[in-house]
Design a protein around this motif. Structure first.
Motif, PDB file in Angstrom:
ATOM      1  N   CYS A 141     -19.547  34.027 -16.272  1.00  0.00           N
ATOM      2  CA  CYS A 141     -18.803  33.159 -15.347  1.00  0.00           C
ATOM      3  C   CYS A 141     -19.078  33.477 -13.885  1.00  0.00           C
ATOM      4  CB  CYS A 141     -17.300  33.266 -15.624  1.00  0.00           C
ATOM      5  SG  CYS A 141     -16.778  32.549 -17.206  1.00  0.00           S
TER       6      CYS A 141
ATOM      7  N   PRO B  10     -16.672  27.537 -16.115  1.00  0.00           N
ATOM      8  CA  PRO B  10     -16.106  28.893 -16.143  1.00  0.00           C
ATOM      9  C   PRO B  10     -14.598  28.906 -16.354  1.00  0.00           C
ATOM     10  CG  PRO B  10     -17.693  28.699 -14.365  1.00  0.00           C
ATOM     11  CD  PRO B  10     -17.479  27.321 -14.894  1.00  0.00           C
TER      12      PRO B  10
ATOM     13  N   THR C  89     -12.798  30.574 -19.629  1.00  0.00           N
ATOM     14  CA  THR C  89     -11.780  31.609 -19.422  1.00  0.00           C
ATOM     15  C   THR C  89     -10.467  31.213 -20.064  1.00  0.00           C
ATOM     16  OG1 THR C  89     -12.796  32.286 -17.327  1.00  0.00           O
ATOM     17  CG2 THR C  89     -10.506  32.912 -17.686  1.00  0.00           C
TER      18      THR C  89
END
Length: 481
Positions: free
Chosen positions: A429, A446, A450
């Motif tokens: 990321c 990203p 996450t």
């Protein structure tokens, strides 16, 4: 662990921990701050510059006052100190105002009010059951708990970088929990009532408080099998609790009731018009989603029934409180990632008691803390957040493994593999994806990765905690606390 032994051997290790983290907070003063910094500056200006009758109507800024009255009065009190730093920050029309003095005042206001959190942690440490095998063994769980709370990574970055006042509010909650362990139920109830009028997000854990107080305080005796003696119910105690709630609410809401502004206050606190599903009853996907969400949103309630029928003293209450907080985080609407701290901080108290709780805590806190990384997206904060989380996580795992070294491992292979996966995820990321051609076309990837990855870990921790509550010791076989 030699340092641990040295620290425990000294008489002032708690003061050293508190002083150390305070110095760290001071070092974080120049770091990035979010829009929450402007939110609270605006609230300072509103409460200082305008009469109370306009507090919940003022809308010059998009960041309108939407916390309960006690927090408004808290901002009002702070504003009378702020005027000695920079009077311009208290001008309602100075939107997005910032100066070096404003920065210093607001940062130090968070650090100063954290004194309540430090005191609450100290009181919680008194409630830890020490082992009767020498001073070092007795103090070790208390030392570990102090570090887990005072140096909590999530609290540090959310309050002292991103900017909020969660430490002060969490201090009220932890102090109320400590009072229940100390059998000072009225004080605990009073503190929680006050907390609700500071920030209404704590309504999520109110069922745990209500059932515990009714079961363990209003009923004054149990049968040998642990069930209630119905003739032991104390109406005096019930009325006393009700009086506390009433008086605190009267002090908080009374002025707005007198101004006939309660509807306006509640409209700010509970903006239901922002709901995701506008076509709630339309026969579409969102109707199915809404129905499922409503079912899941109350799934934490069986833990409340367990608190009634399988009482386990203050620890049972604490477990139920955490599950209420985590269930609301899991299944609520418009949930901020920062709300995970509502479950992580009290879970710290359980982590030093049993190995199974330590395992749940480590999965929850590691995953929950990593989910906060996107809050700090500027380059200068990247090494800070990585370093602080690594230090906190390594200490948490190593210290709890040492504390429970005579028991089975805290993680199985699957849990270990999952937690180690956070490393490659962060590398991708932060250091790989930004340099790919997809970065411009799919910048949300990203955040998506996450969120999804962390949701798996938090859901797993919630499930393990839920099972531990439902399969707890039967009535009549609980330990006394």
């Amino acid at each position: 662990m030699a340092a641990l032994g040295i620290a425990i051997g000294g008489g002032n290790w708690f003061s050293a921990l508190a002083l150390g983290v305070t110095l760290l907070k001071c070092l974080l003063i120049p770091t990035y701050h979010s829009t929450d910094f402007e939110v609270h500056r605006n609230w300072l200006a509103i409460t200082h510059s305008l009469p109370i009758s306009q507090w919940y109507y003022e809308a010059t800024s998009e960041w309108t006052l939407d916390y309960p009255p006690f927090f408004a009065w808290f901002e009002y009190a702070l504003s009378h100190v702020a005027k000695y730093f920079d009077q311009e920050m208290l001008n309602v029309h100075n939107l997005n105002y910032s100066s070096s003095r404003t920065l210093l005042f607001q940062r130090f206001s968070v650090i100063f009010t954290d004194a309540l959190f430090v005191y609450a942690v100290h009181e919680c440490c008194k409630c830890i059951d020490g082992k009767k095998a020498g001073k070092e063994l007795t103090e070790k769980p208390k030392f570990i708990l102090s570090v887990l709370l005072l140096w909590n990574f999530g609290l540090l970055i959310v309050d002292h970088i991103h900017f909020q006042y969660n430490g002060f509010l969490s201090g009220l909650m932890l102090l109320s929990i400590a009072r229940f362990f100390q059998k000072r139920h009225m004080e605990g109830a009073f503190l929680f009532a006050v907390l609700l009028h500071f920030k209404h997000i704590y309504l999520y854990v109110a069922p745990a408080y209500g059932v515990y107080l009714l079961r363990s305080y209003c009923f004054t005796a149990n049968k040998p099998d642990g069930s209630i003696r119905w003739n032991s119910f104390s109406f005096v105690r019930l009325i006393s609790l009700g009086l506390i709630v009433f008086l605190v609410s009267a002090v908080s809401l009374g002025p707005f009731l007198a101004l006939n502004q309660l509807p306006q206050v509640f409209s700010r606190l509970f903006p239901f018009k922002r709901g995701l599903c506008h076509a709630y009853w339309a026969p579409n996907f969102w109707a199915l989603y809404s129905a499922l969400d409503k079912v899941l949103s109350v799934i934490g309630m069986p833990s409340v029934f367990c608190l009634w029928f399988k009482p386990q003293g203050p620890r049972g209450f604490l477990r139920c409180l955490i599950l209420c907080a985590l269930s609301s985080f899991m299944f609520g609407w418009h949930v901020h990632e920062k709300a995970i701290l509502l479950a992580v901080l009290p879970m710290s108290l359980l982590s030093v008691g049993k190995a199974v709780d330590a395992s749940i805590f480590l999965i929850l806190t590691t995953t929950g803390h990593y989910s906060l990384f996107p809050l700090l997206f500027t380059a200068p904060e990247l090494p800070i957040k990585i370093l602080l989380m690594l230090l906190f996580t390594i200490y948490s795992i190593s210290s709890l493994k040492t504390l429970f070294r005579k028991e089975k491992p805290l993680f199985n292979w699957m849990e270990t593999f999952y937690l180690l996966g956070l490393g490659p995820l962060e590398v991708f990321c932060e250091f790989v994806f930004p340099f790919t051609s997809w970065n411009l076309k799919y910048p949300f990837v990203p955040l998506l990765l996450t969120s999804v990855y962390c949701a798996v870990g938090i859901t797993y921790a919630w499930f393990k905690l839920y099972v531990s509550v439902l399969t707890g010791p039967p009535v009549g076989k609980t330990k006394k606390h």
